[in-house]
Design an enzyme around this catalytic site. Structure first.
Site, PDB file in Angstrom:
ATOM      1  N   HIS A  40      30.922  37.451  28.298  1.00  0.00           N
ATOM      2  CA  HIS A  40      29.924  38.506  28.120  1.00  0.00           C
ATOM      3  C   HIS A  40      29.683  38.764  26.649  1.00  0.00           C
ATOM      4  O   HIS A  40      30.582  38.602  25.819  1.00  0.00           O
ATOM      5  CB  HIS A  40      30.357  39.807  28.818  1.00  0.00           C
ATOM      6  CG  HIS A  40      31.715  40.290  28.420  1.00  0.00           C
ATOM      7  ND1 HIS A  40      32.885  39.766  28.929  1.00  0.00           N
ATOM      8  CD2 HIS A  40      32.100  41.256  27.538  1.00  0.00           C
ATOM      9  CE1 HIS A  40      33.918  40.377  28.387  1.00  0.00           C
ATOM     10  NE2 HIS A  40      33.470  41.298  27.537  1.00  0.00           N
ATOM     11  N   PHE A  41      28.470  39.174  26.363  1.00  0.00           N
ATOM     12  CA  PHE A  41      28.103  39.587  25.012  1.00  0.00           C
ATOM     13  C   PHE A  41      27.872  41.087  25.018  1.00  0.00           C
ATOM     14  O   PHE A  41      27.156  41.597  25.881  1.00  0.00           O
ATOM     15  CB  PHE A  41      26.821  38.889  24.550  1.00  0.00           C
ATOM     16  CG  PHE A  41      27.006  37.421  24.309  1.00  0.00           C
ATOM     17  CD1 PHE A  41      27.469  36.956  23.093  1.00  0.00           C
ATOM     18  CD2 PHE A  41      26.738  36.503  25.313  1.00  0.00           C
ATOM     19  CE1 PHE A  41      27.656  35.602  22.858  1.00  0.00           C
ATOM     20  CE2 PHE A  41      26.923  35.151  25.099  1.00  0.00           C
ATOM     21  CZ  PHE A  41      27.383  34.689  23.877  1.00  0.00           C
ATOM     22  N   ASP A  70      27.198  48.990  29.519  1.00  0.00           N
ATOM     23  CA  ASP A  70      28.658  49.044  29.518  1.00  0.00           C
ATOM     24  C   ASP A  70      29.096  50.412  30.037  1.00  0.00           C
ATOM     25  O   ASP A  70      28.542  51.449  29.649  1.00  0.00           O
ATOM     26  CB  ASP A  70      29.180  48.814  28.085  1.00  0.00           C
ATOM     27  CG  ASP A  70      30.676  48.544  28.058  1.00  0.00           C
ATOM     28  OD1 ASP A  70      31.456  49.370  28.581  1.00  0.00           O
ATOM     29  OD2 ASP A  70      31.078  47.507  27.521  1.00  0.00           O
ATOM     30  N   ILE A  71      30.112  50.395  30.905  1.00  0.00           N
ATOM     31  CA  ILE A  71      30.591  51.636  31.524  1.00  0.00           C
ATOM     32  C   ILE A  71      31.324  52.520  30.502  1.00  0.00           C
ATOM     33  O   ILE A  71      31.455  53.742  30.702  1.00  0.00           O
ATOM     34  CB  ILE A  71      31.504  51.295  32.736  1.00  0.00           C
ATOM     35  CG1 ILE A  71      31.505  52.397  33.761  1.00  0.00           C
ATOM     36  CG2 ILE A  71      32.904  50.939  32.295  1.00  0.00           C
ATOM     37  CD1 ILE A  71      32.205  52.029  35.056  1.00  0.00           C
TER      38      ILE A  71
HETATM   39  P1  5GP Z   1      35.924  43.116  26.623  1.00  0.00           P
HETATM   40  O1  5GP Z   1      36.993  43.877  25.920  1.00  0.00           O
HETATM   41  O2  5GP Z   1      36.444  42.253  27.741  1.00  0.00           O
HETATM   42  O3  5GP Z   1      35.030  42.365  25.670  1.00  0.00           O
HETATM   43  O4  5GP Z   1      34.976  44.230  27.224  1.00  0.00           O
HETATM   44  C1  5GP Z   1      34.768  44.450  28.573  1.00  0.00           C
HETATM   45  C2  5GP Z   1      33.782  45.577  28.672  1.00  0.00           C
HETATM   46  O5  5GP Z   1      33.405  45.721  30.019  1.00  0.00           O
HETATM   47  C3  5GP Z   1      34.330  46.942  28.221  1.00  0.00           C
HETATM   48  O6  5GP Z   1      33.544  47.429  27.141  1.00  0.00           O
HETATM   49  C4  5GP Z   1      34.245  47.808  29.456  1.00  0.00           C
HETATM   50  O7  5GP Z   1      33.845  49.132  29.174  1.00  0.00           O
HETATM   51  C5  5GP Z   1      33.233  47.066  30.311  1.00  0.00           C
HETATM   52  N1  5GP Z   1      33.471  47.218  31.751  1.00  0.00           N
HETATM   53  C6  5GP Z   1      34.646  47.006  32.397  1.00  0.00           C
HETATM   54  N2  5GP Z   1      34.498  47.213  33.715  1.00  0.00           N
HETATM   55  C7  5GP Z   1      33.201  47.549  33.911  1.00  0.00           C
HETATM   56  C8  5GP Z   1      32.450  47.892  35.075  1.00  0.00           C
HETATM   57  O8  5GP Z   1      32.936  47.916  36.199  1.00  0.00           O
HETATM   58  N3  5GP Z   1      31.135  48.183  34.885  1.00  0.00           N
HETATM   59  C9  5GP Z   1      30.544  48.153  33.644  1.00  0.00           C
HETATM   60  N4  5GP Z   1      29.249  48.466  33.575  1.00  0.00           N
HETATM   61  N5  5GP Z   1      31.237  47.837  32.531  1.00  0.00           N
HETATM   62  C10 5GP Z   1      32.540  47.550  32.655  1.00  0.00           C
END
Ligand code: 5GP
Ligand code: ZN
Length: 138
Positions: free
Chosen positions: A99-100, A30-31
């Site tokens: 995603h998990f 995760d970024i």
């Molecule tokens: P959500 O809130 O949708 O469950 O989490 C999405 C996750 O994706 C977040 O924790 C965010 O940091 C991660 N994320 C968003 N964009 C990117 C990206 O371009 N690359 C990576 N590696 N992670 C991302």
């Protein structure tokens, strides 16, 4: 999906720190991690939520989730892990590709432990369970 950021990562159009990849799934860091080793696991097939995902895409995803979670814990020398799947805006889903999150946890790390909970008033649990059972039939 052409405008989906995780489809772009799966296609290699956007870079990521890959942890695992096969024909069906991709795992990458995760970024914006909660902790070192916070990993995301996605199906390569685009679906936005768990219930939209066809069984043939879910099966390899679940098998890999179990293996990956153990590997993340061991690699980070953690004491446990959380697996989160935010589904829908109300639940905190920002990226609409299933995603998990695998979040390694250490005892007393202060990240989070318990969410607010309450006790069902008399009779309510029966109603709620029945409501869910009815939806399973549809
Ligand atoms: P959500 O809130 O949708 O469950 O989490 C999405 C996750 O994706 C977040 O924790 C965010 O940091 C991660 N994320 C968003 N964009 C990117 C990206 O371009 N690359 C990576 N590696 N992670 C991302
Ligand atoms: Zn996608």
């Amino acid at each position: 999906m052409s405008d989906c950021i995780f489809c772009k990562i799966a296609a290699g159009q956007i870079g990521s720190f890959k942890v695992y990849e096969d024909d069906h799934v991709l795992a990458f860091l995760d970024i914006g991690p909660i902790r070192d080793g916070h990993t995301l696991l996605i199906p390569k097939h685009h679906c936005s939520r768990l219930e939209d995902c066809p069984p043939q895409a879910l099966e390899p995803l679940m098998a890999r989730l179990a293996q990956l979670a153990g590997a993340v814990q061991r690699a980070m020398e953690a004491d446990g892990y959380n697996i989160l799947c935010n589904s829908g805006r109300a639940a905190g889903q920002i990226v609409e590709h299933l995603h998990f999150h695998i979040i390694p946890r250490k005892t007393g790390d202060g990240v989070f432990k318990h969410w607010p909970s309450f006790q069902y008033p008399e009779g309510r649990a029966l109603q709620v369970a029945e409501k869910i059972r009815q939806k399973l039939k549809k």
